[in-house]
Design a protein around this motif. Sequence first.
Motif, PDB file in Angstrom:
ATOM      1  N   VAL A 165       0.820  -0.548  -0.015  1.00  0.00           N
ATOM      2  CA  VAL A 165       0.020   0.163  -0.155  1.00  0.00           C
ATOM      3  C   VAL A 165       0.093   1.483  -0.170  1.00  0.00           C
ATOM      4  O   VAL A 165       2.175   0.927   0.861  1.00  0.00           O
ATOM      5  CB  VAL A 165      -1.303   0.468   1.146  1.00  0.00           C
ATOM      6  N   PHE A 166       0.218   1.923  -0.629  1.00  0.00           N
ATOM      7  CA  PHE A 166       1.517   3.847  -0.837  1.00  0.00           C
ATOM      8  C   PHE A 166       1.034   4.499  -0.571  1.00  0.00           C
ATOM      9  O   PHE A 166      -0.695   4.768  -0.585  1.00  0.00           O
ATOM     10  CB  PHE A 166       1.699   3.614  -2.547  1.00  0.00           C
ATOM     11  N   LEU A 167       1.293   5.053   0.242  1.00  0.00           N
ATOM     12  CA  LEU A 167       0.517   6.693   1.031  1.00  0.00           C
ATOM     13  C   LEU A 167       1.974   8.068  -0.066  1.00  0.00           C
ATOM     14  O   LEU A 167       2.684   7.782  -0.022  1.00  0.00           O
ATOM     15  CB  LEU A 167       1.205   6.984   2.258  1.00  0.00           C
ATOM     16  N   ILE A 168       0.542   9.225  -0.447  1.00  0.00           N
ATOM     17  CA  ILE A 168       0.958   9.864  -1.290  1.00  0.00           C
ATOM     18  C   ILE A 168       1.379  11.238  -0.502  1.00  0.00           C
ATOM     19  O   ILE A 168       0.814  12.138   0.082  1.00  0.00           O
ATOM     20  CB  ILE A 168       0.256  10.084  -2.935  1.00  0.00           C
ATOM     21  N   GLU A 169       2.490  10.953  -0.542  1.00  0.00           N
ATOM     22  CA  GLU A 169       3.056  12.616   0.312  1.00  0.00           C
ATOM     23  C   GLU A 169       2.504  14.046  -0.756  1.00  0.00           C
ATOM     24  O   GLU A 169       2.220  15.162  -0.335  1.00  0.00           O
ATOM     25  CB  GLU A 169       4.885  12.310   0.736  1.00  0.00           C
ATOM     26  N   SER A 170       3.458  13.925  -1.687  1.00  0.00           N
ATOM     27  CA  SER A 170       2.712  14.898  -2.671  1.00  0.00           C
ATOM     28  C   SER A 170       3.195  14.383  -4.119  1.00  0.00           C
ATOM     29  O   SER A 170       3.435  13.218  -4.668  1.00  0.00           O
ATOM     30  CB  SER A 170       4.145  15.599  -2.781  1.00  0.00           C
ATOM     31  N   GLY A 171       2.870  15.530  -4.978  1.00  0.00           N
ATOM     32  CA  GLY A 171       2.576  15.291  -6.893  1.00  0.00           C
ATOM     33  C   GLY A 171       1.265  14.281  -6.796  1.00  0.00           C
ATOM     34  O   GLY A 171       0.265  14.597  -5.940  1.00  0.00           O
ATOM     35  N   VAL A 172       0.415  14.049  -7.993  1.00  0.00           N
ATOM     36  CA  VAL A 172       0.080  14.002  -8.473  1.00  0.00           C
ATOM     37  C   VAL A 172      -0.163  12.672  -9.277  1.00  0.00           C
ATOM     38  O   VAL A 172       0.888  12.082  -9.942  1.00  0.00           O
ATOM     39  CB  VAL A 172      -1.190  14.631  -8.992  1.00  0.00           C
TER      40      VAL A 172
END
Length: 155
Positions: A58-65
């Motif tokens: 699973v991935f958590l998005i810190e920045s970006g799109v």
Amino acid sequence: MASAIQNLCDAIAQNTSYDAFTPALNASQWELLAGYMQRFELTAGQTLIDQGAKDSTVFLIESGVLSVHLAGSKGQMQLAILSPGSVVGEGAFFSRLPRSANVAAIADAWVWRLTPGRFTELANRQPALALEVVQALGSVIAKRMVDRLKRIAVT
């Protein structure tokens, strides 16, 4: 000096989307969780998740799109756009089924990875923290499943 996880915490706190990932963690719990995850950078166009892959990270998005899209016989169909503070990969994290869609960076991004093995370690060493994380991930799935348009974007 700010901690490495602070930018992710800020992104999650600022995410007001319906399906936001909202674990009730304090600063020390975030620091503990950071020790079980790996932070890395994606460049624009780089693939994070391949449709059909057998991976439950699973991935958590810190920045970006990031873009979630489905590959079919007629090309790619975009399913969702994910912004900072969102999670992706939650479907395979729970189901252990192959990935249901592709996910790629639209813009340069920083992402945190939580593998099943590291989550198992977290659950063994910090069960209350692991429970809060898994409940927050379950909440994301439940909200996405209610929204017909987002249902197919559960990866």
